[in-house]
Motif scaffolding. Structure first.
Motif, PDB file in Angstrom:
ATOM      1  N   MET A 151     -15.656 -19.471  -8.922  1.00 57.72           N
ATOM      2  CA  MET A 151     -15.077 -18.217  -9.125  1.00 57.72           C
ATOM      3  C   MET A 151     -14.727 -17.697  -7.771  1.00 57.72           C
ATOM      4  O   MET A 151     -15.401 -17.679  -6.921  1.00 57.72           O
ATOM      5  N   LEU A 152     -13.553 -17.148  -7.578  1.00 55.09           N
ATOM      6  CA  LEU A 152     -13.106 -16.819  -6.357  1.00 55.09           C
ATOM      7  C   LEU A 152     -12.859 -15.307  -6.354  1.00 55.09           C
ATOM      8  O   LEU A 152     -12.676 -14.871  -7.492  1.00 55.09           O
ATOM      9  N   THR A 153     -13.381 -14.595  -5.342  1.00 53.89           N
ATOM     10  CA  THR A 153     -13.123 -13.306  -5.305  1.00 53.89           C
ATOM     11  C   THR A 153     -12.449 -12.836  -4.282  1.00 53.89           C
ATOM     12  O   THR A 153     -12.229 -13.625  -3.064  1.00 53.89           O
ATOM     13  N   ILE A 154     -12.111 -11.457  -4.255  1.00 54.63           N
ATOM     14  CA  ILE A 154     -11.453 -10.943  -3.024  1.00 54.63           C
ATOM     15  C   ILE A 154     -12.166  -9.350  -3.101  1.00 54.63           C
ATOM     16  O   ILE A 154     -12.298  -8.630  -4.087  1.00 54.63           O
ATOM     17  N   THR A 155     -12.643  -9.116  -1.891  1.00 54.33           N
ATOM     18  CA  THR A 155     -13.207  -7.788  -1.692  1.00 54.33           C
ATOM     19  C   THR A 155     -12.132  -7.115  -0.879  1.00 54.33           C
ATOM     20  O   THR A 155     -11.760  -7.406   0.291  1.00 54.33           O
ATOM     21  N   ALA A 156     -11.529  -5.805  -1.059  1.00 56.47           N
ATOM     22  CA  ALA A 156     -10.596  -5.152  -0.073  1.00 56.47           C
ATOM     23  C   ALA A 156     -11.295  -3.914   0.019  1.00 56.47           C
ATOM     24  O   ALA A 156     -11.973  -3.031  -0.534  1.00 56.47           O
ATOM     25  N   VAL A 157     -11.194  -3.679   1.441  1.00 56.57           N
ATOM     26  CA  VAL A 157     -11.575  -2.202   1.915  1.00 56.57           C
ATOM     27  C   VAL A 157     -10.105  -1.305   2.390  1.00 56.57           C
ATOM     28  O   VAL A 157      -9.562  -1.950   3.301  1.00 56.57           O
ATOM     29  N   ILE A 158      -9.862  -0.028   1.789  1.00 58.25           N
ATOM     30  CA  ILE A 158      -8.801   0.605   2.091  1.00 58.25           C
ATOM     31  C   ILE A 158      -8.974   1.890   2.395  1.00 58.25           C
ATOM     32  O   ILE A 158      -9.702   2.593   1.540  1.00 58.25           O
ATOM     33  N   ARG A 159      -8.531   2.309   3.248  1.00 55.86           N
ATOM     34  CA  ARG A 159      -8.484   3.632   3.740  1.00 55.86           C
ATOM     35  C   ARG A 159      -7.224   4.383   3.781  1.00 55.86           C
ATOM     36  O   ARG A 159      -6.357   3.986   4.421  1.00 55.86           O
ATOM     37  N   ALA A 160      -7.315   5.409   3.087  1.00 53.23           N
ATOM     38  CA  ALA A 160      -5.798   6.162   2.754  1.00 53.23           C
ATOM     39  C   ALA A 160      -5.928   7.353   4.032  1.00 53.23           C
ATOM     40  O   ALA A 160      -7.087   7.800   4.383  1.00 53.23           O
ATOM     41  N   ARG A 161      -4.901   7.873   4.388  1.00 54.86           N
ATOM     42  CA  ARG A 161      -4.836   9.201   5.275  1.00 54.86           C
ATOM     43  C   ARG A 161      -5.248  10.289   4.448  1.00 54.86           C
ATOM     44  O   ARG A 161      -5.068  10.464   3.303  1.00 54.86           O
ATOM     45  N   GLU A 162      -5.946  11.254   5.185  1.00 53.67           N
ATOM     46  CA  GLU A 162      -6.374  12.524   4.421  1.00 53.67           C
ATOM     47  C   GLU A 162      -5.360  13.064   3.920  1.00 53.67           C
ATOM     48  O   GLU A 162      -3.983  13.114   4.513  1.00 53.67           O
ATOM     49  N   GLY A 163      -5.437  13.464   2.748  1.00 57.05           N
ATOM     50  CA  GLY A 163      -4.596  14.112   1.951  1.00 57.05           C
ATOM     51  C   GLY A 163      -3.722  13.175   0.913  1.00 57.05           C
ATOM     52  O   GLY A 163      -2.869  13.891   0.233  1.00 57.05           O
ATOM     53  N   THR A 164      -3.950  12.028   1.073  1.00 61.09           N
ATOM     54  CA  THR A 164      -3.237  11.069   0.335  1.00 61.09           C
ATOM     55  C   THR A 164      -4.142  10.154  -0.606  1.00 61.09           C
ATOM     56  O   THR A 164      -3.416   9.237  -1.247  1.00 61.09           O
ATOM     57  N   GLN A 165      -5.152  10.586  -0.698  1.00 60.88           N
ATOM     58  CA  GLN A 165      -6.291   9.881  -1.516  1.00 60.88           C
ATOM     59  C   GLN A 165      -5.941   9.794  -2.896  1.00 60.88           C
ATOM     60  O   GLN A 165      -6.108   9.001  -3.787  1.00 60.88           O
ATOM     61  N   ASP A 166      -5.199  10.995  -3.325  1.00 64.01           N
ATOM     62  CA  ASP A 166      -4.622  10.779  -4.894  1.00 64.01           C
ATOM     63  C   ASP A 166      -3.511   9.787  -5.177  1.00 64.01           C
ATOM     64  O   ASP A 166      -3.652   9.267  -6.101  1.00 64.01           O
ATOM     65  N   VAL A 167      -2.748   9.860  -4.270  1.00 62.87           N
ATOM     66  CA  VAL A 167      -1.700   8.758  -4.392  1.00 62.87           C
ATOM     67  C   VAL A 167      -2.158   7.485  -4.326  1.00 62.87           C
ATOM     68  O   VAL A 167      -1.815   6.591  -5.120  1.00 62.87           O
ATOM     69  N   MET A 168      -3.062   7.369  -3.568  1.00 58.43           N
ATOM     70  CA  MET A 168      -3.764   5.966  -3.256  1.00 58.43           C
ATOM     71  C   MET A 168      -4.496   5.455  -4.618  1.00 58.43           C
ATOM     72  O   MET A 168      -4.440   4.432  -5.156  1.00 58.43           O
TER      73      MET A 168
END
Length: 99
Positions: free
Chosen positions: A1-18
Motif C-alpha cells: 500500500m502506497l500513501t501520501i501525506t500532505a501538509v498544506i497551509r493556506a494564507r489567513e482568510g483563505t482557509q474556506d477556499v482551500m
C-alpha cells in the motif's frame, strides 16, 4: 500500500477556499478513483489555515492516476494562489494500519 501525506497551509482568510478545493478533489476521488482506497482531509483544530491529507493507494499506477488527474491539477491551480508555504508531501509505503 502506497500513501501520501500532505501538509498544506493556506494564507489567513483563505482557509474556506482551500477547504472547498480539497473537498472537490475528494469528490473526484470518490467518483473516479477505485484504486484510491482512502482520501482523508483534516483541518487543524487550533489553526484553521492548516490542512493535512492522508491518501492510500493500491499501487503506483493508482497513485499516478490520482496525481495526474484534472482534479489534482485544478487543486494546485487554486492552491498556488493561496498557499502560505510550500506543500509538504511525504510518499511512503504503509507498514501498519488498524482497520
Amino acid at each position: 500500500m502506497l500513501t501520501i501525506t500532505a501538509v498544506i497551509r493556506a494564507r489567513e482568510g483563505t482557509q474556506d477556499v482551500m477547504r472547498r478545493a480539497l473537498l472537490d478533489v475528494a469528490a473526484h476521488v470518490q467518483a473516479h478513483e477505485p484504486g484510491t482506497l482512502g482520501f482523508h482531509i483534516s483541518q487543524d483544530v487550533d489553526d484553521p489555515c492548516l490542512f493535512t491529507t492522508y491518501e492510500r493507494f493500491t499501487d503506483r499506477a493508482a497513485m499516478d492516476l490520482h496525481n495526474g488527474s484534472d482534479a489534482v491539477a485544478r487543486f494546485f491551480g487554486i492552491a498556488k494562489l493561496i498557499l502560505d508555504d510550500k506543500v509538504v508531501l511525504v510518499t511512503a509505503r504503509e507498514i501498519s494500519a488498524k482497520g
